[in-house]
Design an enzyme around this catalytic site. Sequence first.
Site, PDB file in Angstrom:
ATOM      1  CG  ASP A  63      -2.072   0.941   1.114  1.00  0.00           C
ATOM      2  OD1 ASP A  63      -2.342   1.416  -0.012  1.00  0.00           O
ATOM      3  OD2 ASP A  63      -2.712   1.225   2.138  1.00  0.00           O
ATOM      4  N   GLY A  64       0.283   2.330  -0.545  1.00  0.00           N
ATOM      5  CA  GLY A  64       0.943   3.644  -0.480  1.00  0.00           C
ATOM      6  C   GLY A  64       1.479   4.150  -1.806  1.00  0.00           C
ATOM      7  CG  ASN A  79      -7.884  -1.876  -4.953  1.00  0.00           C
ATOM      8  OD1 ASN A  79      -6.937  -2.636  -4.768  1.00  0.00           O
ATOM      9  ND2 ASN A  79      -8.195  -0.942  -4.052  1.00  0.00           N
TER      10      ASN A  79
HETATM   11  C1  IPE Z   1      -5.431  -2.667   0.035  1.00  0.00           C
HETATM   12  O1  IPE Z   1      -5.148  -1.318  -0.097  1.00  0.00           O
HETATM   13  C2  IPE Z   1      -5.314  -3.350  -1.292  1.00  0.00           C
HETATM   14  C3  IPE Z   1      -3.964  -3.448  -1.831  1.00  0.00           C
HETATM   15  C4  IPE Z   1      -2.855  -2.955  -1.311  1.00  0.00           C
HETATM   16  C5  IPE Z   1      -3.840  -4.161  -3.066  1.00  0.00           C
HETATM   17  P1  IPE Z   1      -6.296  -0.219  -0.234  1.00  0.00           P
HETATM   18  O2  IPE Z   1      -5.581   1.081  -0.392  1.00  0.00           O
HETATM   19  O3  IPE Z   1      -7.231  -0.595  -1.327  1.00  0.00           O
HETATM   20  O4  IPE Z   1      -7.055  -0.331   1.154  1.00  0.00           O
HETATM   21  P2  IPE Z   1      -7.900   0.729   1.951  1.00  0.00           P
HETATM   22  O5  IPE Z   1      -8.928   1.266   0.998  1.00  0.00           O
HETATM   23  O6  IPE Z   1      -6.956   1.805   2.401  1.00  0.00           O
HETATM   24  O7  IPE Z   1      -8.497  -0.008   3.117  1.00  0.00           O
HETATM   25  C1  IPE Z   2      -1.687   0.322  -3.266  1.00  0.00           C
HETATM   26  O1  IPE Z   2      -1.484   1.694  -3.337  1.00  0.00           O
HETATM   27  C2  IPE Z   2      -1.998  -0.288  -4.615  1.00  0.00           C
HETATM   28  C3  IPE Z   2      -3.424  -0.618  -4.798  1.00  0.00           C
HETATM   29  C4  IPE Z   2      -4.314  -0.623  -3.856  1.00  0.00           C
HETATM   30  C5  IPE Z   2      -3.860  -0.961  -6.135  1.00  0.00           C
HETATM   31  P1  IPE Z   2      -2.680   2.720  -3.289  1.00  0.00           P
HETATM   32  O2  IPE Z   2      -3.092   3.039  -4.687  1.00  0.00           O
HETATM   33  O3  IPE Z   2      -3.777   2.261  -2.402  1.00  0.00           O
HETATM   34  O4  IPE Z   2      -1.955   3.977  -2.648  1.00  0.00           O
HETATM   35  P2  IPE Z   2      -2.557   4.976  -1.574  1.00  0.00           P
HETATM   36  O5  IPE Z   2      -3.045   4.163  -0.419  1.00  0.00           O
HETATM   37  O6  IPE Z   2      -3.670   5.720  -2.247  1.00  0.00           O
HETATM   38  O7  IPE Z   2      -1.403   5.834  -1.207  1.00  0.00           O
HETATM   39 MG    MG Z   3      -4.139   2.456  -0.406  1.00  0.00          MG
END
Ligand code: IPE
Ligand code: IPE
Ligand code: MG
Length: 276
Positions: A52-53, A100
């Site tokens: 994540d991030g 997602n």
């Molecule tokens: C979880 O991250 C899914 C992945 C890292 C693939 P999200 O960014 O989708 O989760 P939430 O929405 O912060 O709970």
């Molecule tokens: C994780 O990064 C990847 C996926 C969930 C597809 P994010 O896209 O959730 O990144 P943040 O949480 O918005 O920073």
């Molecule tokens: Mg995220």
Amino acid sequence: MASTDDTRPTHETDHTHHGLARGEAPGWAHLVTPAPVQPSHPAPRHIAMIMDGNGRWAAERGLPRLTGHERGTENIRRITTAAAEAGVGYLTLWAFSTENWRRPREEVEGIIRILGMCLVRDVDELHRQGVQLRHIGSLDGLPAELRQQVLAAIDLTSQNDRIVLTLAFNYGGRQEVVQAVREIVASGIDPAEVSEETISAHLYTNGMPDPDLIIRTSGEHRTSNFMVWQGAYAELFFTPVYWPDFGPDHLRGAIEDFAQRERRFGHVTAVVAPPS
Ligand code: IPE
Ligand code: IPE
Ligand code: MG
């Protein structure tokens, strides 16, 4: 897509290391004889990561979110190599959740395109390193081209045994349980015969050990529908580092932290300090 017959000779784990065979009810002996507790462990047999991030990594640099996803996807190979070098047998990386799909269409399409590019670009190197690729989640609903790329990578690497890299893509823990229940019901099994093993055997992860350690990057302290069944006794490690910045040193730090954990699986502790 996980193998149902995991006979890999390396990284054997004693499933009774917590004193009970799976599904075995504790007898009275366990109440009077504390089970041996392992204060430290070898490398976790299975690490599962919530990557994540990516979006915040990009936003902090004034870059488009998709650039964050590109950098995050590039990190997969680096962390897989580091995990293999650390003696980890199974690495599961969550790249896209069933939730997602709710994101803007351009982002979803971009993530799918980037993942396909990454597979095509990195699969030969992963294969050379002895990585066996698997997928958990649903391939239904994915573009035919990505499905083919995933299946080709799984096929190419199926005989490798250095580390199993499982990509969780279009994966959600509750959706996984729903499809397992559907399969079990359709099998016509007597309800009294349904056990924990029955459920495990119908999950995507069938044949894989449960994760010992779940790592989430980016500072969020939740699991967001990841491994809802398999993670019941996983140790959790949260780091503020965004996924594209999470490097081999961070991974080794998480493994060292795991080594200090005392996993009890419901037992009493070996040593209870008396109140002073
Ligand atoms: C979880 O991250 C899914 C992945 C890292 C693939 P999200 O960014 O989708 O989760 P939430 O929405 O912060 O709970
Ligand atoms: C994780 O990064 C990847 C996926 C969930 C597809 P994010 O896209 O959730 O990144 P943040 O949480 O918005 O920073
Ligand atoms: Mg995220």
